[in-house]
Design a protein around this motif. Structure first.
Motif, short mmCIF file in Angstrom:
data_model
loop_
_atom_site.label_atom_id
_atom_site.label_comp_id
_atom_site.label_asym_id
_atom_site.label_seq_id
_atom_site.Cartn_x
_atom_site.Cartn_y
_atom_site.Cartn_z
N SER A 116 1.04 -1.50 -0.11
CA SER A 116 0.08 -0.39 0.26
C SER A 116 0.48 1.40 -0.02
N ARG A 161 2.24 2.08 -2.92
CA ARG A 161 1.16 2.84 -4.41
C ARG A 161 0.68 4.25 -4.01
N ALA A 162 1.36 4.08 -3.07
CA ALA A 162 1.09 5.90 -2.14
C ALA A 162 2.83 6.36 -2.33
N GLU A 207 -2.36 14.15 -2.70
CA GLU A 207 -2.42 14.76 -1.32
C GLU A 207 -4.48 14.83 -0.72
N ALA A 208 -5.41 15.19 -1.93
CA ALA A 208 -6.49 15.23 -1.77
C ALA A 208 -6.97 13.84 -1.69
N MET A 209 -6.22 12.88 -1.33
CA MET A 209 -6.46 11.23 -1.35
C MET A 209 -6.41 10.86 -0.25
N GLY A 210 -5.65 11.72 0.77
CA GLY A 210 -5.32 11.93 1.98
C GLY A 210 -4.35 11.28 2.70
N ILE A 211 -3.00 11.43 1.58
CA ILE A 211 -1.44 10.62 1.67
C ILE A 211 -0.60 12.35 1.96
N ASN A 212 -0.30 11.60 3.26
CA ASN A 212 0.66 12.82 3.30
C ASN A 212 2.00 13.40 2.87
N THR A 257 -3.35 20.44 6.37
CA THR A 257 -2.81 20.28 5.11
C THR A 257 -4.13 19.50 4.89
N PRO A 258 -4.62 19.52 2.86
CA PRO A 258 -5.26 18.77 2.79
C PRO A 258 -5.08 16.99 2.60
N ASP A 259 -4.64 16.83 3.02
CA ASP A 259 -4.76 15.37 3.56
C ASP A 259 -6.04 14.63 5.04
N LYS A 260 -4.98 15.88 5.93
CA LYS A 260 -5.58 15.81 7.08
C LYS A 260 -7.58 16.22 7.08
N THR A 287 -9.14 15.63 4.39
CA THR A 287 -9.48 14.09 4.04
C THR A 287 -9.73 13.20 4.73
N ARG A 333 -12.84 15.36 -2.41
CA ARG A 333 -12.98 16.19 -3.36
C ARG A 333 -12.64 15.92 -5.11
N ILE A 385 -5.68 3.45 -4.54
CA ILE A 385 -5.32 4.63 -3.08
C ILE A 385 -5.56 5.21 -2.90
N HIS A 397 -5.04 4.19 1.32
CA HIS A 397 -4.30 3.88 1.61
C HIS A 397 -4.49 4.70 3.24
N LEU A 398 -5.90 5.67 2.67
CA LEU A 398 -5.49 6.16 3.84
C LEU A 398 -6.16 5.69 5.55
N ALA A 443 -12.45 9.36 -5.16
CA ALA A 443 -13.30 10.24 -4.01
C ALA A 443 -13.94 9.17 -3.00
N THR A 479 -12.06 6.97 0.02
CA THR A 479 -11.52 8.15 1.54
C THR A 479 -12.75 7.64 2.48
#
Lengths: 373, 279
Positions: free
Chosen positions: A197, A200-201, A213-218, B98-101, B103, B109, B128, B131-132, B190, B193
């Protein structure tokens, strides 16, 4: 082919290969020309490990980092410093009263330590540097690698690093199997990581940072992770290189060394582990073995073959690289990986491909002629 | 219908240098609603979106999500001198995730110009996003210690793709899909997530009338199915008027109208902004 069959086939091939290396090592004398084979296998596998670790950052995470030689240097020194036998230290550290460290640790732990120390340095360097993008990151990492080299040559650190003098007499390996197996295990771990995983990130970050980043990957955390893991394996690669060379000196780990790995990664294909491995063996084989004859003068009877002289090897080597880059724009493998099915297909199509070369050339000429008209 | 707030945006101002892109914009999204944001080009719609998703830290204002303050800011130092927006001094906290937080909290989005992971397969694109929320760390993921987690992620992804009718494209490279399906894939990604609020930035851009009709129906379906609130920017008036329960109108960064579709259609300020008026 079923999955089990493929696994079985892979295991058999690996076992046969290792057995063959073991067998050949017993019968090929060290003075024969063929002993070069082992140099290529050992150095090739070490280079493959470092190239794959560089590919993890450059090809899979999309960070243009050029610090690999610096992290190898750290790994090599961490390994060497802790494995020189206490009895030999007085001789090695002759200008520094036998050095500061007066103990040794077992080889296995020393190699692991080499990776860990490199990873810690990478973590610290990554904190400021990984906020930069593309070319700026490359410049910053390159600069840090050079700084590391300069620090290791610093006389004030002499009791530990022996200043700019050679480190030698540390523990090395006996059989060519050692680096091959060690590098094989490390590369396998990187493969597992890339197919997980987290891998893939990393790829998501390479493709599109904003979307990732919008998919929640820091972003920072994952970039840091990739950078640290890559440096860990570069450190192990450095330790193995130290074992291979039996002596090390900080001045050898120049930026030029990083460019060698960059060359391997680009020729093999950014984002292909198989590509990096193939390219590093080809690179080492060409440089150390196959093109060697170009450097020595050759007489056929009384006739001296023109052009052959010391240094000509590098000319041919450059031309070979240019040809590869011209014909394989995305590297030898692109982003593809090795698979048994792919190999079978390649062999099946090979006769057809060879037969179609004249036709393709003809078509190309025709097209060019049309354009010229 | 209960009027529980999901998102509450209070007095958001976004100033770039001397340009005030969004000025004192307030709005709220209630649970289960579909809200539209419209306005002429350059009105600041996407900037407002970017403030909510954490891409930009707003210059002033506060955003609450599910009752918690998630973003808050006020003008400081140099910005305090050149600040042109309103409500200065009302807020005094800085929360800039940051945007990931964002999400991770449950706001997903999509993008105005599709941002898929172009070299990866359709399946991987959605995977992917899983993963979150995966329960794993680098070691357990690398050495396959809890491979059940990986299996669960793959199964959920497959289920999501089947729902969206994308399962037959699962091994295709994402950018090889037709345009409408790329939009749909982006929405599927989207959704992966597990959001409770979905922000869609011009989901019907570049679609033909038939495709946008399908999209309209599709947005309604996912709202009901996933228990979502949806907030969308759109230029297709037919689509906006057809599905949105309330609409906000921005012009030059300032909110000029809000209300249900029929109110907006007859609002003379909106007509003025879009068509201009005779002197």
């Amino acid at each position: 082919m079923t999955k089990q069959k493929k696994w079985l086939l892979s295991c058999i091939v690996i076992a046969v290969f290792l057995a063959l290396v073991y067998f050949l090592e017993g019968i090929i004398p060290s003075y024969s020309n063929w002993s070069m084979l082992f140099t290529v296998l050992e150095k090739g596998s070490i280079y493959a490990l470092v190239a794959v670790s560089m590919n993890l950052v450059n090809g899979f995470t999309g960070l243009f980092s050029l610090g690999q030689a610096g992290f190898m240097l750290i790994g090599a020194y961490a390994y060497a410093v802790f494995t020189i036998p206490v009895a030999q230290r007085a001789a090695v550290y002759q200008y520094f009263d036998g050095g500061l460290i007066q103990f040794t640790i077992p080889v296995f732990f020393a190699i692991l330590l080499a990776g860990i120390v490199a990873a810690i340095f990478a973590f610290l360097i990554g904190l400021p540097v990984l906020r930069l993008k593309s070319d700026y990151l490359a410049i910053a990492t390159l600069g840090f690698a050079e700084i590391i080299r300069a620090i290791f040559q610093w006389n004030a650190l002499g009791p530990i690093t022996n200043g700019s003098n050679l480190l030698r007499k540390f523990a090395t390996y006996q059989s060519a199997l050692f680096p091959i197996i060690a590098c094989g295990i490390c590369i396998a771990i990187i493969c597992l990581l890339i197919n997980s995983s987290y891998g893939r990130a990393f790829k998501a970050i390479r493709e599109d940072e904003i979307a990732a980043e919008a998919m929640g990957i820091n972003l920072f955390k994952h970039k840091q992770l990739s950078f640290v893991i890559s440096s860990f394996f570069a450190g192990i690669g450095g330790a193995l290189l130290a074992m291979f060379q039996t002596t090390i000196q900080a001045s050898a780990f120049k930026a030029a060394m990083t460019y060698e790995f960059l060359l391997i990664v680009v020729i093999g294909g950014m984002g292909s582990i198989t590509g990096s491995i193939i390219a590093s063996f080809l690179f080492i084989a060409c440089r150390e073995w196959w093109l060697r004859f170009l450097d020595s003068e050759l007489y056929i009877g009384d006739f001296q073959v023109p052009l052959l002289r010391a240094g000509f090897r590098n000319v041919v080597f450059s031309v070979v690289i240019m040809i590869i880059v011209l014909f394989y724009r995305k590297g030898i493998m692109g982003t593809r990986e090795f698979s048994w099915n792919g190999l079978l297909r390649w062999f099946k199509n090979l006769p057809g491909n060879i037969r179609s070369i004249p036709g393709r050339l003809k078509r190309k000429n025709k097209k060019e002629a049309q354009i010229n008209e | 219908m209960n009027k529980e707030n999901v998102l509450r945006v209070s007095d958001i101002t976004m100033q770039f240098g001397g340009v005030v892109a969004v000025n004192n914009f307030s709005m709220e999204v209630n649970k289960g609603e579909i809200i539209g944001l419209i306005g002429p080009n350059g009105a600041g719609k996407t900037t407002a979106f970017n403030c909510i998703t954490g891409v930009y830290a707003p210059t002033n204002g506060q955003i609450e999500f599910d009752g918690n303050v998630i973003i808050s800011n006020y003008p400081k130092r140099k910005m305090a001198k050149i600040y042109k927006g309103e409500n200065m001094g009302k807020y005094n906290r800085v929360i800039a995730p940051t945007p990931d937080k964002i999400t991770k909290l449950g706001i997903a989005r999509t993008f105005q110009n599709i941002r898929l992971f172009s070299q990866l397969s359709v399946f991987d694109n959605v995977l992917i996003a899983k993963h979150l929320h995966a329960k794993q760390n680098v070691f357990s993921a690398t050495f396959r210690i809890n491979h059940k987690e990986e299996k669960r992620m793959r199964e959920e992804t497959m289920a999501l793709l089947e729902e969206q009718g994308l399962e037959k494209y699962k091994d295709d490279v994402s950018t090889s899909l037709p345009y409408g399906l790329q939009r749909r894939l982006e929405i599927a990604r989207a959704l992966a997530t597990n959001p409770s609020l979905l922000l869609l930035d011009e989901p019907a851009a570049g679609m033909n009338p038939q495709e946008s009709d399908e999209l309209m129906e599709f947005i309604g379906q996912i709202r009901d199915k996933y228990n979502l609130s949806i907030f969308l920017i759109e230029h297709h008036m037919q689509l906006v008027m057809g599905i949105c329960e309330r609409i906000y109108v921005l012009d030059h960064g300032i909110k000029i109208a809000e209300g249900n579709p029929s109110e907006i259609q007859s609002n003379h300020k909106v007509i003025e902004a879009y068509l201009g008026v005779d002197e």
